[in-house]
Design a protein around this motif. Structure first.
Motif, PDB file in Angstrom:
ATOM      1  N   HIS A 226       0.850  -1.189   0.000  1.00 30.01           N
ATOM      2  CA  HIS A 226       0.000   0.000   0.000  1.00 30.01           C
ATOM      3  C   HIS A 226       0.886   1.240   0.000  1.00 30.01           C
ATOM      4  O   HIS A 226       1.789   1.376   0.822  1.00 30.01           O
ATOM      5  N   VAL A 227       0.625   2.137  -0.929  1.00 31.45           N
ATOM      6  CA  VAL A 227       1.355   3.403  -1.035  1.00 31.45           C
ATOM      7  C   VAL A 227       0.348   4.540  -0.965  1.00 31.45           C
ATOM      8  O   VAL A 227      -0.609   4.569  -1.744  1.00 31.45           O
ATOM      9  N   LEU A 228       0.549   5.463  -0.034  1.00 36.13           N
ATOM     10  CA  LEU A 228      -0.277   6.664   0.081  1.00 36.13           C
ATOM     11  C   LEU A 228       0.573   7.855  -0.317  1.00 36.13           C
ATOM     12  O   LEU A 228       1.597   8.141   0.313  1.00 36.13           O
ATOM     13  N   ALA A 229       0.153   8.538  -1.381  1.00 35.06           N
ATOM     14  CA  ALA A 229       0.902   9.694  -1.873  1.00 35.06           C
ATOM     15  C   ALA A 229      -0.060  10.711  -2.458  1.00 35.06           C
ATOM     16  O   ALA A 229      -0.987  10.350  -3.196  1.00 35.06           O
ATOM     17  N   ASN A 230       0.153  11.974  -2.112  1.00 36.98           N
ATOM     18  CA  ASN A 230      -0.681  13.072  -2.630  1.00 36.98           C
ATOM     19  C   ASN A 230      -2.170  12.823  -2.388  1.00 36.98           C
ATOM     20  O   ASN A 230      -3.021  13.167  -3.218  1.00 36.98           O
ATOM     21  N   GLY A 231      -2.493  12.206  -1.246  1.00 34.57           N
ATOM     22  CA  GLY A 231      -3.879  11.969  -0.887  1.00 34.57           C
ATOM     23  C   GLY A 231      -4.535  10.809  -1.597  1.00 34.57           C
ATOM     24  O   GLY A 231      -5.732  10.584  -1.433  1.00 34.57           O
ATOM     25  N   GLU A 232      -3.790  10.039  -2.391  1.00 32.55           N
ATOM     26  CA  GLU A 232      -4.341   8.916  -3.135  1.00 32.55           C
ATOM     27  C   GLU A 232      -3.711   7.607  -2.654  1.00 32.55           C
ATOM     28  O   GLU A 232      -2.518   7.555  -2.350  1.00 32.55           O
ATOM     29  N   ASP A 233      -4.528   6.555  -2.609  1.00 36.22           N
ATOM     30  CA  ASP A 233      -4.057   5.228  -2.209  1.00 36.22           C
ATOM     31  C   ASP A 233      -3.762   4.401  -3.446  1.00 36.22           C
ATOM     32  O   ASP A 233      -4.550   4.377  -4.395  1.00 36.22           O
ATOM     33  N   HIS A 234      -2.633   3.705  -3.411  1.00 38.26           N
ATOM     34  CA  HIS A 234      -2.242   2.825  -4.507  1.00 38.26           C
ATOM     35  C   HIS A 234      -1.908   1.462  -3.918  1.00 38.26           C
ATOM     36  O   HIS A 234      -1.209   1.371  -2.902  1.00 38.26           O
ATOM     37  N   TYR A 235      -2.389   0.397  -4.588  1.00 36.59           N
ATOM     38  CA  TYR A 235      -2.157  -0.968  -4.112  1.00 36.59           C
ATOM     39  C   TYR A 235      -1.501  -1.781  -5.227  1.00 36.59           C
ATOM     40  O   TYR A 235      -1.955  -1.772  -6.375  1.00 36.59           O
ATOM     41  N   PHE A 236      -0.430  -2.478  -4.850  1.00 33.71           N
ATOM     42  CA  PHE A 236       0.307  -3.323  -5.794  1.00 33.71           C
ATOM     43  C   PHE A 236       0.379  -4.735  -5.222  1.00 33.71           C
ATOM     44  O   PHE A 236       0.672  -4.926  -4.037  1.00 33.71           O
TER      45      PHE A 236
END
Length: 1103
Positions: A226-236
């Motif tokens: 889980h990556v949280l950057a610039n208010g957005e969540d990204h899942y890999f």
């Protein structure tokens, strides 16, 4: 992309490929499902298959095969993702290869020649890209895809890549995850069969923009990143290598944070010193070295060189324990398989011999001083290990030398000190612990407390006889049990030095402390002033610090450390900690203990932003949620515990507990590190759970905890009442509460929370450090925006976007170099507005993206003048407020303000000679250097006066502006012409400017004639006027507006000096409605901001 030639037996296997073009020796093919026509149902199926394949198996849509007329064998030599890319390769083959092939007689010779050429091209590309991976062929292919898909600057270094699935909601998109030095990049695709289409997208996130990076799991995914950057969540997610991927991501994010935000404590690792040379192998090595040093408490210079699996004979348990031998340049370390059963550290300076007694069992015996030997067995490469140890110790491998050396040192004990490298201390340095001076133990005193103290000493002596004493002592569970029960007063200093690793620092730096004491005494810096102010606030109730002996020793240690580490200098709480260290350790030992705490055990604690303490508080909150669920249900906001526990972490509970109890906490800290403090904090909250739950507000909760600490005692302490601290709350209410013994509290903490692993704590630290740093950065941003918003008319969202662009431009100058002036200047302790600033090259790029007019040709000179005008303090840097104020004038200013800004650009300091600006810049640079070296005191009064001048600065009147001379006026006219390039009313604007300049020149000529009616130089302006009128004729080409201006300063005789006031120019321009409309026309700032976001990375910054 050129490929290593591979043999293909069937040209049209399964009809997956269609020939696009061909000749006698080469054929270019397109994969069905791509390009024109799509290939019908077959093409759809092929495209679907390619999209759903694992990324390592994906096939490029175009390829070139080599063939010979007499052979059925084909060789793949190139592939491409687009038709343009593959056509470039085809054209190169036709131009450079085809003519040569006709001279060969044999098909084998043709094939060999083609293969050699292709391999040569691949080798040349590898040299340029610097590929140094285990599989250079695949990495080169990935590098070419990375460069093509993301279009980042060429200097950006690809570290590694992985196959992954990127989750958009609940839909997985198969793709690639590319990890580069400064960016997390992802390219993924999702297929929609019902639309007969494939949607691809690219994700680029700077490591310094990441708030959260963690492994997670949910109902859909068993494990993902889980990556949280610039208010957005990204899942890999990925099938393989998830842990490896996460480790590399964690390392890159941590590296970026340290280098860009936290450079006070950034240590240049050899493998990470150059951001252009970072590799996956280097990051993995760095992570391994950090873990090795942290576990064994070794100096930061030590790196893990070799690891051997082996058994170690444990004499006190009479069995062999399985573990790993870890070898560094100066240490031989062993840890059992789980790390908790036992571990031992053997400095090479302590080794006196190595023997190989039994080749059949692959055994190795290492002899150390003190008639001790450690026997390692089942070492796979025991001969290599033995040779490595001898080489590092400077020995020869003669059997039997161990006992001879042991006997020699037993007979000559004075040589032991020489071997360690100790030097005679300076006369000014105290050689005794303060406790032995102010509270010597009475051997005849046999009261119960002293008897218990003697029993503790006896327990430790038994432990030493079984497990060894000194640097090569075995550390086991029994050692921890003795620590928990409390360390005897007489052994406290020795054991602190041993468990912290400070004993090794002191041994390899003989005479260092005395040397820097002599150098640092008498210096006057901001740190020394703060030290002097806090000297008498350090344990003032203790007799040792009521005398000059203790105060002088404390002054020397703190001043010496500030001299050693000016990046930290002195921070409050260091005085309290050092006072306790001086009570139980000699002065030089206390110094090295302070070094171990500040630089190794509590990193980032003692700096201006106390980042380390904030990180551990975040870890503490996380542990509270995990272990004290009843408390979290009652108090959902845990920030209270962060504020109240700050002093616990900064002073290791010394500031809240009586000194006789606090030293027991310090004992545990030096053995178990921060884990001991976290455990004790949880135990304190657990003990007071009922009271905290029933409290009505924070004040009541603070009172409960304060009363608890006041009633913590040490019933076994042998210290007299004159030395022990009286409880702060020593009143009827406090005395009515039950007393809590510190040994019981620590024992309870270990029993309930001792299963916490140090490795897990370190992972939590790394995870929370990103969030803490970004929270501090967000606070900085909010403070800056609050100040700037009062000066400009931009909306809150526009200011937020501007700040993001400005900050990114600041970092773009730091990404690919370690010596960026902007990065070196960045100091988190500066005022908020000064923390992020732009040099000229960065300013030019960002200003060109955001300025509201499309300037013709190259206008570096105009940007330079704007930069100089905004750089009010002439330090070669522009801050965010100065930048925004300039943009605010250009976007929201009145016609007069915009014109005034352009007018001032062409006057000093904007339009100044280069030599003059260099002198001013060097003067300010020298002043900043003098202040930063700490050799002189900072003049706070000067800063206050500067701040007052800023407040009292009145708005500049147009009458205050100086007149513009002839050369400046000519350049001002050129600038006006440049502004109109591409405007729909371009021709009308050119004519209007020509009329204005003509009018001004006529006015000047009339004025001169009135003053000097017979002036012989009056014809010069006439000639100039004719040239200007020629520029305004309709016949001139609008495509070259700048080239038609022929009025130059050199065309006017030097005797004639004419100038214009701003009021004259303003009045003339106001008579031209087309010019007024142009300057008052609203410009969409949001469109420019959106454009700048996409173009910022691609914009070139010339260094």
């Amino acid at each position: 992309m050129w490929l290593k030639p591979e043999e293909i037996l069937l040209k049209n296997a399964l009809k997956l490929w269609v020939a696009e073009k061909g000749n006698e020796y080469f054929v270019l093919q397109r994969r069905r499902g791509y390009g024109e026509g799509g290939g019908g149902l077959t093409g759809l199926l092929v495209g679907t298959l390619d999209t759903m394949m694992d990324s390592t198996s994906k096939v490029a849509p175009f390829r070139i095969l080599h063939q010979t007329p007499d052979s059925q064998i084909y060789w793949s030599i190139a592939c491409g993702g687009t038709k343009e890319e593959i056509n470039q390769h085809w054209e190169w083959l036709e131009k450079n290869i085809m003519r040569t092939l006709s001279v060969f007689d044999s098909s084998d010779d043709i094939t060999s020649f083609v293969q050699g050429k292709i391999r040569g091209l691949i080798a040349e590309e590898g040299k340029v890209s610097g590929v140094q991976e285990d599989d250079p062929e695949k990495f080169r292919e990935a590098l070419l895809r990375f460069e093509k898909w993301f279009d980042l600057p060429q200097k950006e270094k690809l570290v590694t890549y992985y196959s992954c699935s990127y989750w958009r909601g609940r839909v997985p998109c198969q793709g690639w995850l590319y990890l580069s030095t400064n960016f997390l990049n992802c390219q993924a695709s999702s297929i929609y069969l019902y639309l007969d289409t494939v949607l691809s997208f690219h994700l680029v996130v700077s490591w310094n923009e990441i708030w959260r990076l963690e492994k997670t799991s949910n109902v859909i995914l068993t494990e993902s990143i889980h990556v949280l950057a610039n208010g957005e969540d990204h899942y890999f997610s990925m099938f393989l290598h998830l842990s490896e991927t996460f480790l590399i991501m964690e390392q890159l994010a941590d590296y970026s944070i340290k280098r860009l935000f936290d450079k006070e404590t950034f240590q240049e690792e050899p493998s990470l010193s150059d951001p252009l040379q970072i590799t996956k192998r280097g990051l993995e090595t760095n992570a391994r070295n950090e873990q090795f040093r942290a576990f064994f408490r070794l100096p930061k210079e030590e790196n893990l060189l070799e690891v051997y699996e082996s058994f170690l004979w444990v004499p006190f348990s009479h069995f062999n324990t399985l573990g790993k031998i870890c070898l560094s340049e100066s240490y031989l370390c062993f840890a059992s398989q789980d790390g908790s059963q036992c571990h031992v550290i053997i400095p090479m300076r302590e080794v006196i011999g190595v023997e190989k007694p039994d080749r059949s069992s692959r055994a190795l015996t290492v002899c150390v001083r003190g008639k001790r030997a450690l026997r390692f067995s089942e070492v796979r490469d025991f001969e290599r290990l033995g040779n490595a140890i001898r080489r590092r110790c400077g020995m020869t491998g003669i059997r039997g030398e161990c006992q001879n050396l042991i006997n020699h040192f037993e007979d000559n004990p004075e040589e032991v000190a020489m071997m360690v490298g100790q030097k005679e201390s300076s006369k000014t340095v105290s050689n005794e612990a303060l406790m032995t001076v102010f509270h010597p133990q009475d051997a005849e005193n046999l009261d119960p407390k002293m008897l218990k103290e003697k029993m503790k000493e006896q327990s430790w002596n038994i432990h030493f006889s079984e497990y060894g004493r000194g640097t090569s002592m075995f550390c086991t569970k029994k050692t921890r049990d003795l620590i928990v029960r409390g360390v005897p007063e007489a052994l406290r200093g020795e054991l602190w030095m041993l468990f912290s690793g400070a004993v090794n620092d002191m041994a390899v730096n003989p005479g260092y402390y005395s040397e820097i004491v002599d150098k640092s005494l008498g210096t006057s810096t901001l740190a020394t002033d703060e030290i002097e102010r806090d000297l008498h606030r350090s344990l003032p109730e203790h007799p040792a610090f009521q005398s000059d002996t203790g105060i002088s020793a404390l002054r020397r240690v703190l001043t010496a450390y500030a001299y050693r580490n000016p990046k930290i200098g002195y921070c409050q709480a260091m005085n309290i900690l050092t006072s306790v260290l001086l009570l139980y350790a000699k002065e030089e030992e206390a110094f090295w203990l302070l070094v171990a705490v500040c630089e190794r055990m509590l990193p980032d604690y003692f700096n201006r932003r106390i980042i380390g303490a904030l990180v551990d508080q975040a870890v503490f909150e996380e542990l509270i949620r995990m272990h004290l669920t009843q408390l979290t249900e009652h108090m959902t906001d845990l920030t209270f515990f962060s504020s109240v526990s700050l002093s616990w972490f900064l002073t290791l509970f010394i500031s809240v507990l009586p000194i006789e109890s606090a030293v027991n906490v310090v004992d545990c800290f030096f053995y178990d590190g921060i884990k001991a403090i976290l455990q004790l904090g949880l135990a304190v909250l657990d003990y007071n759970m009922e009271g905290l739950i029933s409290s009505h507000d924070d004040a009541e909760a603070v009172t409960i905890l304060s009363k608890f600490f006041d009633n913590v005692t040490n019933k076994d302490s042998p210290l007299p009442q004159t030395v022990q601290q009286n409880s702060v709350g020593n009143n009827d209410k406090a005395s009515s509460l039950s007393k809590v013994d510190i040994s019981d509290l620590i024992k309870e903490a270990y029993e309930k929370y001792g299963d916490m692993k140090s490795e897990e704590v370190e992972r939590m630290r790394k995870r929370n450090k990103l969030y803490v740093i970004q929270t501090l950065e967000d606070t900085t941003k909010q403070n800056v925006l609050r100040v700037v918003s009062q000066e400009v008319k931009f909306s809150a969202s526009q200011l937020d976007n501007l700040y993001a662009l400005f900050k990114r431009q600041h970092f773009l100058s730091c990404y690919w170099t370690m010596n960026s002036p902007v990065l070196l200047h960045h100091d988190p302790s500066l005022a908020y507005l000064e923390q992020y600033q732009l040099g000229f090259h960065q300013f030019r790029v960002l200003f060109s993206l955001l300025e509201p007019w499309s300037l013709c040709s190259d206008n570096d000179a105009l940007f330079l003048w704007a930069f100089r005008l905004l750089d009010e303090n002439q330090d070669g840097l522009v801050n965010f407020k100065e930048f925004c104020c300039a943009l605010d004038i250009l976007y929201s200013g009145t016609f007069t303000n915009k014109l005034k800004f352009l007018f001032k650009l062409h006057q000093p300091p904007g339009n100044s000679s280069e030599g003059q600006m260099i002198v001013v810049h060097m003067t300010h640079l020298c002043l900043k250097t003098a202040l930063s070296t700490g050799k002189g005191k900072v003049d706070l009064q000067a800063y206050l006066k500067q701040w007052q001048d800023e407040i009292l600065k009145k708005e500049e009147s147009i009458k205050d502006l100086p007149r513009i001379n002839q050369a400046q006026f000519i350049q001002f006219s050129k600038t006006l012409y440049n502004l109109f390039h591409g405007d729909p009313e371009e021709e009308s604007l050119y004519r209007a400017v020509a009329r204005v300049t003509s009018l001004l020149l006529r006015m000047e000529e009339v004025g001169r004639r009135l003053q000097e009616p017979t002036s012989p130089t009056q014809a010069a302006p006439e000639g100039a006027l004719l040239n200007r009128e020629a520029c305004s004729t309709p016949e001139r080409s609008s495509d070259t507006p700048c080239a038609t201006i022929t009025l130059e300063a050199g065309s006017i005789p030097q005797e004639v000096e004419w100038s214009f006031a701003f009021e004259q120019i303003l009045a003339s321009l106001l008579n031209e409605p087309v010019l007024v409309r142009f300057f008052e026309r609203p410009v969409d700032i949001q469109a420019r901001l959106d454009h700048a976001k996409g173009a910022q990375l691609k914009a070139k910054t010339n260094k």
